[in-house]
Structure formats: C-alpha cells, structure tokens
Design a protein around this motif. Structure first.
Motif, PDB file in Angstrom:
ATOM      1  N   SER A  53       0.824  -1.199   0.000  1.00  0.00           N
ATOM      2  CA  SER A  53       0.000   0.000   0.000  1.00  0.00           C
ATOM      3  C   SER A  53       0.866   1.260   0.000  1.00  0.00           C
ATOM      4  O   SER A  53       0.597   2.206  -0.743  1.00  0.00           O
ATOM      5  N   LEU A  54       1.923   1.270   0.815  1.00  0.00           N
ATOM      6  CA  LEU A  54       2.836   2.408   0.838  1.00  0.00           C
ATOM      7  C   LEU A  54       3.565   2.538  -0.494  1.00  0.00           C
ATOM      8  O   LEU A  54       3.709   3.636  -1.026  1.00  0.00           O
ATOM      9  N   ALA A  55       4.018   1.420  -1.045  1.00  0.00           N
ATOM     10  CA  ALA A  55       4.725   1.455  -2.329  1.00  0.00           C
ATOM     11  C   ALA A  55       3.825   2.030  -3.429  1.00  0.00           C
ATOM     12  O   ALA A  55       4.263   2.857  -4.227  1.00  0.00           O
ATOM     13  N   LYS A  56       2.567   1.618  -3.451  1.00  0.00           N
ATOM     14  CA  LYS A  56       1.627   2.154  -4.445  1.00  0.00           C
ATOM     15  C   LYS A  56       1.431   3.652  -4.273  1.00  0.00           C
ATOM     16  O   LYS A  56       1.376   4.397  -5.255  1.00  0.00           O
ATOM     17  N   ALA A  57       1.336   4.101  -3.021  1.00  0.00           N
ATOM     18  CA  ALA A  57       1.154   5.529  -2.760  1.00  0.00           C
ATOM     19  C   ALA A  57       2.379   6.320  -3.211  1.00  0.00           C
ATOM     20  O   ALA A  57       2.244   7.405  -3.791  1.00  0.00           O
ATOM     21  N   LEU A  58       3.574   5.782  -2.989  1.00  0.00           N
ATOM     22  CA  LEU A  58       4.794   6.463  -3.416  1.00  0.00           C
ATOM     23  C   LEU A  58       4.900   6.518  -4.938  1.00  0.00           C
ATOM     24  O   LEU A  58       5.330   7.516  -5.507  1.00  0.00           O
ATOM     25  N   ILE A  59       4.488   5.443  -5.581  1.00  0.00           N
ATOM     26  CA  ILE A  59       4.505   5.418  -7.047  1.00  0.00           C
ATOM     27  C   ILE A  59       3.506   6.431  -7.608  1.00  0.00           C
ATOM     28  O   ILE A  59       3.817   7.174  -8.545  1.00  0.00           O
ATOM     29  N   GLN A  60       2.309   6.495  -7.026  1.00  0.00           N
ATOM     30  CA  GLN A  60       1.302   7.442  -7.490  1.00  0.00           C
ATOM     31  C   GLN A  60       1.735   8.885  -7.253  1.00  0.00           C
ATOM     32  O   GLN A  60       1.457   9.763  -8.054  1.00  0.00           O
ATOM     33  N   LYS A  61       2.439   9.108  -6.133  1.00  0.00           N
ATOM     34  CA  LYS A  61       2.923  10.449  -5.821  1.00  0.00           C
ATOM     35  C   LYS A  61       3.934  10.928  -6.861  1.00  0.00           C
ATOM     36  O   LYS A  61       4.001  12.104  -7.181  1.00  0.00           O
ATOM     37  N   ASN A  62       4.731  10.011  -7.406  1.00  0.00           N
ATOM     38  CA  ASN A  62       5.779  10.342  -8.363  1.00  0.00           C
ATOM     39  C   ASN A  62       5.459   9.827  -9.762  1.00  0.00           C
ATOM     40  O   ASN A  62       6.351   9.418 -10.500  1.00  0.00           O
ATOM     41  N   ILE A  63       4.198   9.852 -10.133  1.00  0.00           N
ATOM     42  CA  ILE A  63       3.741   9.269 -11.398  1.00  0.00           C
ATOM     43  C   ILE A  63       4.385   9.930 -12.618  1.00  0.00           C
ATOM     44  O   ILE A  63       4.578   9.291 -13.646  1.00  0.00           O
ATOM     45  N   ASP A  64       4.751  11.203 -12.510  1.00  0.00           N
ATOM     46  CA  ASP A  64       5.319  11.916 -13.657  1.00  0.00           C
ATOM     47  C   ASP A  64       6.800  11.630 -13.874  1.00  0.00           C
ATOM     48  O   ASP A  64       7.352  12.008 -14.907  1.00  0.00           O
ATOM     49  N   ASP A  65       7.451  10.977 -12.923  1.00  0.00           N
ATOM     50  CA  ASP A  65       8.878  10.666 -13.035  1.00  0.00           C
ATOM     51  C   ASP A  65       9.025   9.219 -13.512  1.00  0.00           C
ATOM     52  O   ASP A  65       8.853   8.276 -12.744  1.00  0.00           O
ATOM     53  N   PHE A  66       9.351   9.041 -14.798  1.00  0.00           N
ATOM     54  CA  PHE A  66       9.459   7.705 -15.387  1.00  0.00           C
ATOM     55  C   PHE A  66      10.514   6.851 -14.697  1.00  0.00           C
ATOM     56  O   PHE A  66      10.383   5.632 -14.613  1.00  0.00           O
ATOM     57  N   TYR A  67      11.564   7.457 -14.171  1.00  0.00           N
ATOM     58  CA  TYR A  67      12.675   6.712 -13.600  1.00  0.00           C
ATOM     59  C   TYR A  67      12.507   6.427 -12.106  1.00  0.00           C
ATOM     60  O   TYR A  67      13.345   5.799 -11.487  1.00  0.00           O
ATOM     61  N   HIS A  68      11.411   6.864 -11.509  1.00  0.00           N
ATOM     62  CA  HIS A  68      11.162   6.613 -10.088  1.00  0.00           C
ATOM     63  C   HIS A  68      10.434   5.288  -9.920  1.00  0.00           C
ATOM     64  O   HIS A  68       9.503   4.975 -10.646  1.00  0.00           O
ATOM     65  N   ARG A  69      10.882   4.519  -8.937  1.00  0.00           N
ATOM     66  CA  ARG A  69      10.226   3.255  -8.604  1.00  0.00           C
ATOM     67  C   ARG A  69      10.208   3.078  -7.094  1.00  0.00           C
ATOM     68  O   ARG A  69      11.029   3.621  -6.373  1.00  0.00           O
ATOM     69  N   ALA A  70       9.259   2.288  -6.623  1.00  0.00           N
ATOM     70  CA  ALA A  70       9.203   1.861  -5.227  1.00  0.00           C
ATOM     71  C   ALA A  70       9.083   0.342  -5.232  1.00  0.00           C
ATOM     72  O   ALA A  70       8.290  -0.223  -5.976  1.00  0.00           O
ATOM     73  N   TRP A  71       9.889  -0.309  -4.423  1.00  0.00           N
ATOM     74  CA  TRP A  71       9.964  -1.765  -4.389  1.00  0.00           C
ATOM     75  C   TRP A  71       9.645  -2.270  -2.993  1.00  0.00           C
ATOM     76  O   TRP A  71      10.060  -1.691  -2.007  1.00  0.00           O
ATOM     77  N   VAL A  72       8.940  -3.395  -2.916  1.00  0.00           N
ATOM     78  CA  VAL A  72       8.702  -4.075  -1.646  1.00  0.00           C
ATOM     79  C   VAL A  72       9.705  -5.210  -1.570  1.00  0.00           C
ATOM     80  O   VAL A  72       9.790  -6.045  -2.466  1.00  0.00           O
ATOM     81  N   ILE A  73      10.463  -5.229  -0.463  1.00  0.00           N
ATOM     82  CA  ILE A  73      11.512  -6.226  -0.280  1.00  0.00           C
ATOM     83  C   ILE A  73      11.215  -7.018   1.009  1.00  0.00           C
ATOM     84  O   ILE A  73      10.810  -6.422   2.001  1.00  0.00           O
ATOM     85  N   LYS A  74      11.455  -8.302   0.966  1.00  0.00           N
ATOM     86  CA  LYS A  74      11.229  -9.134   2.138  1.00  0.00           C
ATOM     87  C   LYS A  74      12.563  -9.458   2.803  1.00  0.00           C
ATOM     88  O   LYS A  74      13.452 -10.036   2.180  1.00  0.00           O
ATOM     89  N   ASN A  75      12.724  -9.061   4.059  1.00  0.00           N
ATOM     90  CA  ASN A  75      13.896  -9.400   4.899  1.00  0.00           C
ATOM     91  C   ASN A  75      15.221  -9.268   4.190  1.00  0.00           C
ATOM     92  O   ASN A  75      15.950 -10.217   4.008  1.00  0.00           O
TER      93      ASN A  75
END
Length: 76
Positions: A53-75
């Motif tokens: 949910s946080l990753a999606k919100a960060l991606i939506q916040k930076n939708i205009d920046d093609f090179y921005h990504r948010a990743w979910v990582i486990k441990n």
C-alpha cells in the motif's frame, strides 16, 4: 532480518518483515540501478499488504517521473 517471537511459551514463529525502497533508477526495470542519492527506505512492516500500500502511494505520488520506482523487499 528475522526476529523470533515466542507464542504460548511452546512455539517459535518467524516474523517476516517487509521494507519499501524508493528512488530514481538509471534503468527503472532493475532494482540494482537505483541512484544512491535518491534512495529512501521505509519499514519494517509485518504485513505485506501494508508495505504494498505504501509502495503504491509512493509510485502514485511520483507518477510523472518515469525513472522513479518503489519496491517491496522481504527481509533484506
């Protein structure tokens, strides 16, 4: 990082932690190309849904920046 949690004094349960990493990338399809200057880490989250949910919100916040990504990582 796994943590042990004692439940009912008999059982041990591994708590899985999730982290969210965001930033600009040289190649937005590869996580290892993240620009270290823009890297931000959030977490730990015990729920994968909360991290996603946080990753999606960060991606939506930076939708205009093609090179921005948010990743979910486990441990990591």
């Amino acid at each position: 990082m796994s943590h042990l949690k004692v439940l009912n004094n008999n059982y041990l349960k591994f708590m899985i932690n999730y982290f969210v990493i965001e930033g600009s990338h040289l190649n937005p399809n590869e996580m290892k190309t993240i620009d270290k200057k823009t890297k931000k880490e959030y977490g730990p989250f015990t729920s994968k849904e909360d991290a996603e949910s946080l990753a999606k919100a960060l991606i939506q916040k930076n939708i205009d920046d093609f090179y921005h990504r948010a990743w979910v990582i486990k441990n990591y």
